[in-house]
Design an enzyme around this catalytic site. Structure first.
Site, PDB file in Angstrom:
ATOM      1  N   ASP A  95      39.483  43.577  38.755  1.00 26.96           N
ATOM      2  CA  ASP A  95      38.628  42.582  39.410  1.00 26.96           C
ATOM      3  C   ASP A  95      38.662  42.661  40.922  1.00 26.96           C
ATOM      4  OD1 ASP A  95      41.376  41.528  39.210  1.00 26.96           O
ATOM      5  OD2 ASP A  95      40.529  39.762  40.187  1.00 26.96           O
ATOM      6  N   ASP A  98      44.243  44.125  42.613  1.00 21.82           N
ATOM      7  CA  ASP A  98      45.387  44.340  41.731  1.00 21.82           C
ATOM      8  C   ASP A  98      44.940  45.134  40.495  1.00 21.82           C
ATOM      9  OD1 ASP A  98      44.060  42.488  40.154  1.00 21.82           O
ATOM     10  OD2 ASP A  98      45.319  40.822  40.814  1.00 21.82           O
ATOM     11  N   TYR A 247      42.550  32.818  37.096  1.00 22.26           N
ATOM     12  CA  TYR A 247      41.147  32.550  36.782  1.00 22.26           C
ATOM     13  C   TYR A 247      41.015  31.405  35.789  1.00 22.26           C
ATOM     14  CZ  TYR A 247      39.621  36.650  39.391  1.00 22.26           C
ATOM     15  OH  TYR A 247      39.335  37.546  40.390  1.00 22.26           O
ATOM     16  N   GLU A 499      41.071  40.563  50.732  1.00 23.14           N
ATOM     17  CA  GLU A 499      40.914  41.059  49.358  1.00 23.14           C
ATOM     18  C   GLU A 499      39.419  41.044  49.024  1.00 23.14           C
ATOM     19  OE1 GLU A 499      43.355  39.193  46.349  1.00 23.14           O
ATOM     20  OE2 GLU A 499      43.177  40.957  45.057  1.00 23.14           O
TER      21      GLU A 499
END
Ligand SMILES: *[C@@H]1O[C@H](CO)[C@@H](O)[C@H](O)[C@H]1NC(C)=O
Length: 524
Positions: A95, A98, A247, A499
């Protein structure tokens, strides 16, 4: 990065999001939001931005990479995913920075890529990117099909955030847990099932003419997943505790189920799905929530716009009109909030920075910017197709398709460099862009250049804490971006800003394609 800190802050973030969702129901108190969203006279190469954006999805690939992989600093990874559980879960997308595969944001990414292709397919083809967008979608849908192992069974995560974040390793070297987690009848997950159904239904439209067999297969799985989500209702974060810190589905599953129904209606034309969206509109909040953000979690604005499209096209039985009107007025609330045109308080309009960026919250604000740019672009197209209908805002103001598009363009231009910091928040675009993206694979020498194994914490010592630029440029990634004062700090430990996530770039595929198409049309 300290695992504890990241986890704790993420939890706070979930709480903050929860608070934001609750707040919109309270009476308005303050006015906020202004500006005209006009361009700043920059000339941007939207075609290049589109090309870059599609490359990014190759950098995020998990699994066995194909011979025509263009992003060469990546290698095969996660080749045993699912083995422990006796299922094939190889493939799909990481995603962000990571190495976990999270089903909910992955499916949302595929939905937004597919929506981009459904709506702006001609513009994408004219820019020479048709094959690449189909590949980006199929890399996701192939995985989602594998993850749906039985009518009432969907694998929703591979790897877990806590052990993953403890290490800083290239995906090619992963030594972390690859535990896989699923939802089923006893452990329901209507949100992840609904989003996956939406993704597969939207993608089935994309592949209808080029690959009809595949399109049917996608639709078949989408229908089963929708039924599963509806029949066994529950939030997936109650079934899979491991997603909670990363999430969690704060808005619940009502939005995903309505979103899935409306995508299935669009894909099949079957009245039953529209009946569902109308019958469940109230219970699932579709006609109740007036929300000023659209994201991988909170999809009300998107589904309200899908419902508004059905109404605008007159493509509905007469008895559905009243409910569809309610959906549409909530869609207009979102669009007017972005434009700063709602009468009412601070919570009725999206805030903007002095530099003109829509600002929702500190952590990865760019996801709200890019998703808003997409919804504005799509809606302005619906307005134009419907004899230039106006958007009606609370308090009596209106907005033209041109105004929506001007704001969408201003946000896209901000992303590409028309901002006070003079930085392109799309990596690899222009001369100044983030060099220290919080991304494991990009920040470590590529496997191809140096195949020596890099251990779990060794990556932190040797690569994460280095001051210098990442050795690999993750072209097309859109990072979290600046704060409420347009400030950006390019540092790997500043993960709220540096990120990047797949769902930041996915909606821009449609926006850049449209802006490029407009530019070439104007040049004629
Ligand atoms: C805009 O900012 C104000 C002040 O920080 C805040 O109270 C308000 O909730 C924000 N509006 C939205 C829609 O987020």
């Amino acid at each position: 990065m300290a695992r504890g800190l990241e986890t704790t802050t993420m939890m706070l973030e979930s709480v903050a999001l929860c608070a934001a969702v609750v707040l919109v129901l309270l009476p308005p108190t303050m006015a906020a939001g202004s500006g005209d969203g006009g361009g700043a006279g920059f000339e941007f190469d939207y075609r290049n931005a589109l090309h870059s954006g599609l490359l990014y999805f190759e950098a995020q690939r998990s699994g066995h990479l194909p011979y025509n992989q263009r992003v060469r600093w990546r290698g095969h990874s996660g080749l045993a995913d699912g083995l422990q559980q006796g299922v094939d879960l190889v493939g799909g997308y990481y995603d962000a920075g990571d190495n976990v595969k999270f089903g909910l944001p992955m499916a949302f990414t595929v939905t937004m890529l597919s929506w981009s292709a459904v709506e702006f397919g001609e513009e994408i083809a004219a820019a020479g990117e048709r094959r690449h967008v189909l590949e980006a979608i199929k890399w996701g849908t192939d995985y989602l099909l594998k993850a749906h192992t039985a009518p009432d069974e969907l694998w929703a995560e591979v790897g877990d955030g806590d052990t993953d974040h403890y290490c800083w390793q290239r995906p090619e070297d992963m030594t972390t847990s690859r535990q896989a987690y699923k939802v089923d009848r006893d452990n329901p997950g209507s949100d992840v099932a609904g989003e996956t159904a939406a993704a597969l239904a939207a993608a089935s439209i994309v592949f209808r003419s080029s690959n009809p067999h595949y399109s049917h297969l996608l639709l078949h799985h989408a229908e089963q997943l929708f039924e599963f989500g509806d029949k066994y209702r529950g939030k997936y974060d109650s079934s899979i505790g491991e997603v909670w810190s990363y999430y969690a589905s704060v808005s619940g599953y009502g939005d995903e189920m309505l979103w899935a129904a409306l995508w299935l209606h669009r894909a099949t034309g079957r009245r039953g799905y529209l009946d569902y969206a109308v019958a469940m509109a109230d219970e699932f909040g579709g006609t109740g929530w007036a929300i000023t953000e659209f994201s991988w979690d909170v999809k009300y604005a998107g589904l309200q716009i899908l419902a508004a499209k059905v109404l605008m096209e007159g493509n509905h039985p007469e008895e559905h009109r009243a409910t569809l009107e309610q959906y549409k007025s909530k869609a207009e609330h979102y669009l007017c909030a972005c434009l700063g045109k709602n009468a009412g308080g601070a919570d009725d309009n999206v805030n903007r920075t002095a530099g003109g960026m829509l600002f929702v919250r500190q952590w990865n604000n760019m996801q709200y910017v890019t998703n808003a740019a997409f919804l504005l672009t799509v809606y302005s197209r619906y307005q134009q197709k419907n004899s230039d209908e106006l958007v009606r805002c609370s308090g009596g103001e209106t907005a033209t398709a041109g105004e929506l598009m001007a704001l969408a363009r201003a946000q896209a231009d901000y992303v590409l460099g028309a901002n006070p910091a003079g930085v392109s928040y799309m990596v690899g675009y222009g001369r100044r862009f983030p060099r220290r993206v919080h991304h494991r694979g990009a920040s470590i020498v590529s496997h191809r250049a140096d195949g020596r194994f890099i251990g779990c914490v060794q990556g932190y010592d040797d690569w994460f804490r280095r001051g210098g630029a990442n050795p690999n440029v993750v072209v097309g990634a859109i990072v979290g971006g600046p704060d409420h004062r347009d400030r950006f700090r390019d540092s790997r430990d500043n993960y709220m800003q540096t990120e990047a996530c797949t769902y930041n770039t996915a909606p821009m595929v449609g926006v850049f394609a449209h802006l490029h198409g407009e530019k070439t049309a104007n040049a004629r």
